[in-house]
Design a protein around this motif. Structure first.
Motif, PDB file in Angstrom:
ATOM      1  N   ALA A  92      53.798  41.741  44.737  1.00  0.00           N
ATOM      2  CA  ALA A  92      54.218  41.669  43.340  1.00  0.00           C
ATOM      3  C   ALA A  92      55.453  40.802  43.157  1.00  0.00           C
ATOM      4  N   GLN A  93      56.174  40.528  44.242  1.00  0.00           N
ATOM      5  CA  GLN A  93      57.370  39.687  44.170  1.00  0.00           C
ATOM      6  C   GLN A  93      57.046  38.204  44.360  1.00  0.00           C
ATOM      7  N   THR A  94      55.804  37.876  44.586  1.00  0.00           N
ATOM      8  CA  THR A  94      55.408  36.480  44.783  1.00  0.00           C
ATOM      9  C   THR A  94      54.907  35.876  43.476  1.00  0.00           C
ATOM     10  N   ALA A  95      54.481  34.636  43.537  1.00  0.00           N
ATOM     11  CA  ALA A  95      53.935  33.955  42.364  1.00  0.00           C
ATOM     12  C   ALA A  95      52.413  34.055  42.303  1.00  0.00           C
ATOM     13  N   ALA A  96      51.829  34.908  43.131  1.00  0.00           N
ATOM     14  CA  ALA A  96      50.368  35.041  43.153  1.00  0.00           C
ATOM     15  C   ALA A  96      49.853  35.592  41.824  1.00  0.00           C
ATOM     16  N   ILE A  97      48.625  35.225  41.491  1.00  0.00           N
ATOM     17  CA  ILE A  97      47.952  35.797  40.327  1.00  0.00           C
ATOM     18  C   ILE A  97      47.131  37.007  40.744  1.00  0.00           C
ATOM     19  N   ALA A  98      46.374  36.868  41.833  1.00  0.00           N
ATOM     20  CA  ALA A  98      45.529  37.954  42.330  1.00  0.00           C
ATOM     21  C   ALA A  98      46.049  38.435  43.678  1.00  0.00           C
ATOM     22  N   VAL A  99      45.963  39.743  43.895  1.00  0.00           N
ATOM     23  CA  VAL A  99      46.368  40.344  45.162  1.00  0.00           C
ATOM     24  C   VAL A  99      45.139  41.026  45.762  1.00  0.00           C
ATOM     25  N   VAL A 100      44.721  40.570  46.940  1.00  0.00           N
ATOM     26  CA  VAL A 100      43.505  41.055  47.590  1.00  0.00           C
ATOM     27  C   VAL A 100      43.861  41.992  48.729  1.00  0.00           C
ATOM     28  N   LYS A 101      43.150  43.118  48.807  1.00  0.00           N
ATOM     29  CA  LYS A 101      43.284  44.013  49.957  1.00  0.00           C
ATOM     30  C   LYS A 101      42.140  43.705  50.910  1.00  0.00           C
ATOM     31  N   LEU A 102      42.489  43.443  52.160  1.00  0.00           N
ATOM     32  CA  LEU A 102      41.515  43.056  53.175  1.00  0.00           C
ATOM     33  C   LEU A 102      41.741  43.894  54.426  1.00  0.00           C
TER      34      LEU A 102
END
Length: 336
Positions: A92-102
């Motif tokens: 959540a502290q990054t500039a990512a739009i989507a966060v994937v759990k792998l």
């Protein structure tokens, strides 16, 4: 909680929009084989060592050559949910739009990360889950214990979460919009195997749009860490608790509608018919006397009306699933 980072290689190509969270417990070198298969659309990879007895985090720090990788270590085991939540907070502290759990054991194909995240990046969904049941050929290769166990757990999760269109809600291959994470009370979500089901319940409470992506799963000779026989009772308890909470919040606190009245009257009518009719049936069996027609009608009529009201409520509940993604509106007040 300790942080570490691999210090080589940069990500080439277009600006990445995806972060990946990999909870690790007894994964070991399997995750080292997995990381190189993660494409350049991913800009951040968070390896969460959940007090792993084989020291997966240290192994990654010592041997990986990818600058995208950040290692987070738990001093105490928190379960797959706790490890994922730690990764979510970091992503959540990054500039990512989507966060994937792998998962780190290779049962989820990293080549599907872009496809899984596409509805989120395109603004059509808040949360996307893999669906292993979409194609018949994929189901036929699934071990029957997992098949029947997941089917039972899936129905319970449908009931508790309100996402009736999902057919594989216990699937751990997921993607979530980064902004939606701040709407969830992450610390209150279940930390162990109930995490996936509890996550869906919490997403329903913020009216997030959840969709599915057809996928295949790879099953080797390794034993499943999720034993349906052992988790069924805890899952039943957790899902029934969430089901009750969802009914109260959704139909009597946050909203009150005709469906609320249908639910309010249907359950007492059905229970009255069952207990009243059952009592007189037992009484008739003991005495040997036929049941009076008036008693039969007194028991049957509330049952008929109650079932009709309950089916009407159920139809409303199935249709009342979120259709408008919430993430475009979360930060709109910041621009005012």
């Amino acid at each position: 909680m300790n942080w570490g980072k691999c210090m080589n290689n940069s990500v080439d190509g277009a600006e990445p929009k995806i972060a990946v969270v990999i909870p690790c417990y007894r994964v070991g070198k399997l995750v080292l084989d997995l990381i190189p298969r993660i494409g350049s659309e991913v800009g951040w990879i968070f390896i969460v060592d959940d007090a792993c007895p084989v020291n997966t985090g240290d192994l990654v720090l010592a041997e990986c050559k990818d600058s995208r990788v950040h290692v987070i270590k738990h001093a105490q085991n928190q379960g797959v949910g706790g490890a994922t939540i730690t990764g979510y907070k970091a992503a959540a502290q990054t500039a990512a739009i989507a966060v994937v759990k792998l998962d780190g054991d290779g049962q989820m194909d990293p080549a599907l990360i872009g496809r899984l995240s596409r509805p989120i990046v395109a603004g059509r969904s808040d949360y996307v889950k893999g669906n292993r049941f979409h194609r018949i050929r994929d189901v036929s290769s699934m071990p029957w214990v997992r098949l029947f166990g997941n089917a039972g757990l899936s129905f319970l999760t449908k009931l508790s979460s309100g996402y009736w269109q999902l057919f594989d809600p216990t699937n751990g291959f997921t993607a979530i919009h980064r902004d939606v994470l701040q709407e969830l009370e992450l610390d209150n979500i279940a930390k162990r195997y109930f995490f996936e089901s509890d996550m869906l319940y919490n997403l329903n409470q913020v009216r997030a749009v959840v969709t599915e992506m057809p996928m295949w799963a790879v099953y080797g000779d390794e034993p499943s860490s999720l034993n349906p026989a052992k988790v069924m009772l805890p899952f039943l308890k957790g899902n029934l608790r969430n089901f009750g909470r969802r009914l109260v919040y959704s139909y009597f606190i946050r909203n009150f509608s005709l469906a609320s009245l249908e639910l309010l009257f249907s359950i007492p009518l059905i229970l009255f018919s069952i207990f009243y009719g059952g009592w007189h049936w037992v009484e008739g069996r003991i005495s040997g006397l036929p049941t009076v027609p008036g008693i039969v009608m007194t028991a049957a009529l509330p049952l008929i009306i109650g079932v009709q009201l309950f089916l009407s409520w159920l139809n409303y509940d199935v249709a009342n699933q979120p259709t408008q993604p919430i993430h475009p509106f979360i930060n709109e007040g910041d621009d005012v």
